[in-house]
Design an enzyme around this catalytic site. Structure first.
Site, PDB file in Angstrom:
ATOM      1  N   HIS A  79       0.818  -1.203   0.000  1.00  0.00           N
ATOM      2  CA  HIS A  79       0.000   0.000   0.000  1.00  0.00           C
ATOM      3  C   HIS A  79       0.859   1.263   0.000  1.00  0.00           C
ATOM      4  O   HIS A  79       1.997   1.266   0.469  1.00  0.00           O
ATOM      5  CB  HIS A  79      -0.918   0.007   1.209  1.00  0.00           C
ATOM      6  N   GLU A  81       0.650   3.948   1.799  1.00  0.00           N
ATOM      7  CA  GLU A  81       1.051   4.376   3.137  1.00  0.00           C
ATOM      8  C   GLU A  81       2.260   3.572   3.611  1.00  0.00           C
ATOM      9  O   GLU A  81       3.189   4.114   4.198  1.00  0.00           O
ATOM     10  CB  GLU A  81      -0.090   4.173   4.154  1.00  0.00           C
ATOM     11  N   CYS A 117      -6.243   1.037   5.582  1.00  0.00           N
ATOM     12  CA  CYS A 117      -6.740  -0.254   6.048  1.00  0.00           C
ATOM     13  C   CYS A 117      -6.223  -0.499   7.466  1.00  0.00           C
ATOM     14  O   CYS A 117      -5.390   0.254   7.981  1.00  0.00           O
ATOM     15  CB  CYS A 117      -6.292  -1.371   5.108  1.00  0.00           C
ATOM     16  N   CYS A 120      -2.397  -0.765   7.636  1.00  0.00           N
ATOM     17  CA  CYS A 120      -1.735   0.529   7.481  1.00  0.00           C
ATOM     18  C   CYS A 120      -1.924   1.397   8.723  1.00  0.00           C
ATOM     19  O   CYS A 120      -1.011   2.126   9.116  1.00  0.00           O
ATOM     20  CB  CYS A 120      -2.239   1.246   6.239  1.00  0.00           C
TER      21      CYS A 120
END
Length: 162
Positions: A79, A81, A117, A120
């Site tokens: 991801h 992040e 999410c 993250c």
């Protein structure tokens, strides 16, 4: 000419970063800013050296019809992040703001209700980041104080009878 405010300036940069994303479902761009300096950036994509979904031509989660927010272990991507966090030193992230923008790969529309999410969120908490600003459309964004995630731990919220 009207000058762009700082929040939208950083969100615009995160939006440019997402253009490097390689996900066939949703692409996100993230930048971490501390003391008015960009510390790092990240976008959605497979780990270095592995084939990206756009190169492979398919998305496992899409093929299996996995809903948003579920079964991330099937995803090839790291991801945005996460990529931004692993590219920065923790010292530079303490008290920082993470700016996040997501777009649907097929339509180019902004991702509805953008938010990190649960995986993250854990990384953001441990990195020492204080705020997350997520673009909802070109003119709007949400601001989340990361301490809310610490104080309201959704991983324990009645799910296991604790």
């Amino acid at each position: 000419m009207q000058r762009t405010d700082k929040t939208n300036y950083y969100l615009d940069i995160a939006e440019t970063v997402l253009e490097r994303g390689t996900c066939l479902r949703r692409n996100f761009g993230a930048i971490i800013v501390n003391r008015d300096e960009i510390v790092s950036s990240g976008y959605t994509g497979a780990p270095r050296g592995r084939k990206n979904c756009i190169d492979a031509g398919f998305c496992v989660r899409e093929t299996l019809g996995v809903p948003r927010g579920e079964r991330y272990e099937l995803c090839r991507s790291v991801h945005a992040e996460m990529n931004a966090i692993i590219s920065a030193s923790r010292n530079d992230m303490i008290g920082a703001t993470l700016y996040l923008v997501g777009r649907e790969a097929k339509t180019g529309e902004y991702v509805a209700n953008p938010a990190p999410c649960s995986m993250c969120k854990r990384l953001i908490i441990n990195a020492g980041i204080s705020r997350v600003v997520a673009r909802t459309n070109k003119d709007s964004f949400t601001v989340t104080d990361v301490s809310e995630w610490v104080n309201n731990d959704e991983s324990l919220a009645g799910k296991f009878g604790y």
